[in-house]
Write a protein that holds these residues in place. Structure first.
Motif, PDB file in Angstrom:
ATOM      1  N   UNK A  25      89.884  -7.703 -11.937  1.00  0.00           N
ATOM      2  CA  UNK A  25      90.355  -6.577 -12.046  1.00  0.00           C
ATOM      3  C   UNK A  25      89.060  -5.324 -12.301  1.00  0.00           C
ATOM      4  N   UNK A  26      87.895  -6.056 -12.431  1.00  0.00           N
ATOM      5  CA  UNK A  26      87.278  -5.215 -12.236  1.00  0.00           C
ATOM      6  C   UNK A  26      86.614  -4.312 -10.833  1.00  0.00           C
ATOM      7  N   UNK A  27      87.302  -5.362  -9.327  1.00  0.00           N
ATOM      8  CA  UNK A  27      86.407  -5.028  -8.413  1.00  0.00           C
ATOM      9  C   UNK A  27      87.938  -4.046  -8.188  1.00  0.00           C
ATOM     10  N   UNK A  28      89.238  -4.432  -8.029  1.00  0.00           N
ATOM     11  CA  UNK A  28      90.182  -2.898  -8.231  1.00  0.00           C
ATOM     12  C   UNK A  28      89.588  -1.396  -9.129  1.00  0.00           C
ATOM     13  N   UNK A  29      88.960  -1.680 -10.351  1.00  0.00           N
ATOM     14  CA  UNK A  29      88.779  -0.492 -10.976  1.00  0.00           C
ATOM     15  C   UNK A  29      88.039   0.163  -9.947  1.00  0.00           C
ATOM     16  N   UNK A  30      86.897  -0.834  -9.588  1.00  0.00           N
ATOM     17  CA  UNK A  30      85.197  -0.071  -8.812  1.00  0.00           C
ATOM     18  C   UNK A  30      85.784   0.993  -7.638  1.00  0.00           C
ATOM     19  N   UNK A  31      87.100   0.514  -7.321  1.00  0.00           N
ATOM     20  CA  UNK A  31      87.062   0.261  -5.567  1.00  0.00           C
ATOM     21  C   UNK A  31      88.665   1.659  -5.943  1.00  0.00           C
ATOM     22  N   UNK A  32      88.491   2.409  -6.986  1.00  0.00           N
ATOM     23  CA  UNK A  32      89.457   3.408  -6.872  1.00  0.00           C
ATOM     24  C   UNK A  32      90.955   3.409  -7.479  1.00  0.00           C
ATOM     25  N   UNK A  33      91.357   2.201  -8.040  1.00  0.00           N
ATOM     26  CA  UNK A  33      92.436   1.513  -8.094  1.00  0.00           C
ATOM     27  C   UNK A  33      92.674   1.343  -9.436  1.00  0.00           C
ATOM     28  N   UNK A  34      94.301   0.870  -9.686  1.00  0.00           N
ATOM     29  CA  UNK A  34      95.059   0.842 -11.129  1.00  0.00           C
ATOM     30  C   UNK A  34      95.175  -0.009 -11.902  1.00  0.00           C
ATOM     31  N   UNK A  35      94.593  -0.762 -12.356  1.00  0.00           N
ATOM     32  CA  UNK A  35      95.034  -2.506 -12.299  1.00  0.00           C
ATOM     33  C   UNK A  35      96.045  -1.905 -13.292  1.00  0.00           C
ATOM     34  N   UNK A  36      97.488  -3.188 -13.610  1.00  0.00           N
ATOM     35  CA  UNK A  36      97.532  -2.405 -14.823  1.00  0.00           C
ATOM     36  C   UNK A  36      98.379  -4.303 -15.211  1.00  0.00           C
ATOM     37  N   UNK A  37      98.457  -4.723 -16.205  1.00  0.00           N
ATOM     38  CA  UNK A  37      98.938  -6.369 -16.401  1.00  0.00           C
ATOM     39  C   UNK A  37      99.921  -6.331 -17.334  1.00  0.00           C
ATOM     40  N   UNK A  38     101.059  -7.308 -16.130  1.00  0.00           N
ATOM     41  CA  UNK A  38     102.260  -7.487 -16.311  1.00  0.00           C
ATOM     42  C   UNK A  38     102.427  -9.293 -16.933  1.00  0.00           C
ATOM     43  N   UNK A  39     103.600  -9.866 -17.687  1.00  0.00           N
ATOM     44  CA  UNK A  39     103.173 -10.486 -18.329  1.00  0.00           C
ATOM     45  C   UNK A  39     104.841 -11.015 -17.980  1.00  0.00           C
ATOM     46  N   UNK A  40     105.046 -11.980 -18.615  1.00  0.00           N
ATOM     47  CA  UNK A  40     106.917 -12.575 -19.266  1.00  0.00           C
ATOM     48  C   UNK A  40     106.721 -12.111 -20.974  1.00  0.00           C
ATOM     49  N   UNK A  41     105.898 -11.692 -21.955  1.00  0.00           N
ATOM     50  CA  UNK A  41     106.022 -11.128 -22.517  1.00  0.00           C
ATOM     51  C   UNK A  41     105.681  -9.719 -23.359  1.00  0.00           C
ATOM     52  N   UNK A  42     106.035  -9.167 -24.337  1.00  0.00           N
ATOM     53  CA  UNK A  42     105.312  -7.941 -24.288  1.00  0.00           C
ATOM     54  C   UNK A  42     104.032  -8.276 -25.473  1.00  0.00           C
ATOM     55  N   UNK A  43     103.178  -7.220 -26.091  1.00  0.00           N
ATOM     56  CA  UNK A  43     101.575  -8.050 -26.220  1.00  0.00           C
ATOM     57  C   UNK A  43     100.478  -8.241 -26.429  1.00  0.00           C
ATOM     58  N   UNK A  44     100.037  -9.347 -26.410  1.00  0.00           N
ATOM     59  CA  UNK A  44      98.525  -9.462 -25.534  1.00  0.00           C
ATOM     60  C   UNK A  44      98.635 -11.201 -25.343  1.00  0.00           C
ATOM     61  N   UNK A  45      98.303 -11.435 -24.250  1.00  0.00           N
ATOM     62  CA  UNK A  45      97.818 -12.306 -23.121  1.00  0.00           C
ATOM     63  C   UNK A  45      96.850 -13.528 -23.689  1.00  0.00           C
TER      64      UNK A  45
END
Length: 181
Positions: A25-45
């Motif tokens: 996640x940090x590596x994607x952000x540091x490289x200028x990308x946008x990470x998005x957390x996708x799961x099977x249910x809403x809320x928190x993992x």
């Protein structure tokens, strides 16, 4: 660089190995990308440090609403329970498989290739993983090798795989290179 690229991180509601989520996640952000957390249910993992409960993370989208076409790549973090849960959820398996159908790069570490086995997308690919998955990957048609990181281009997309948390530096570099290509 990954300027403007959006990368999906697919995880189950519980059981993802925290460092295998947070470091890429940090590596994607540091490289200028946008990470998005996708799961099977809403809320928190709930992440784990091996078998111990760790932090929680807010879910950005769910597999039944997220459109793989909206993402430039996919990260599948490991942990034993995480991919074991995901491979039992048809929407999660279809979500992961769509990245292969669309020719987009995918990065999977540790036990995460279980989800790819279920999606039937490893045939003809050279991969690595946590050693206990080697028979599953071979039975699904992959060539398993014991290396820190494997970048396979034999297929419709670039596939980056690594074995364990100790391989995260190489995994993150190879994944961000693939996503930036």
């Amino acid at each position: 660089m990954m300027n403007g690229k959006t990368i999906a991180f697919l995880v189950a509601p519980e059981g993802v190995e925290q460092v295998e989520l947070t470091e890429p996640w940090k590596a994607v952000k540091q490289a200028g990308g946008t990470p998005v957390l996708v799961s099977t249910a809403a809320g928190h993992i709930r992440a784990f440090n091996h078998l111990d409960k760790a932090d929680t993370f807010a879910v950005d989208d769910t597999v039944d609403h997220a459109d793989p076409a909206a993402f430039d790549g996919l990260v599948l973090p490991g942990g034993v329970a995480n991919p074991d849960f995901l491979r039992m959820v048809p929407q999660a398996v279809r979500f992961a498989g769509a990245f292969f159908e669309q020719g987009k790069p995918v990065a999977a570490i540790c036990h995460a290739p279980w989800t790819l086995v279920e999606a039937d997308v490893v045939r003809g690919r050279t991969m690595t993983s946590w050693p206990s998955l080697q028979t599953d990957l071979r039975n699904a048609g992959a060539t398993w090798v014991d290396r820190e990181v494997v970048v396979c281009t034999a297929g419709p997309n670039m596939l980056v795989t690594s074995r364990r948390p100790d391989d995260l530096k190489a995994f993150c570099q190879a994944a961000t290179d693939a996503f930036g290509a």
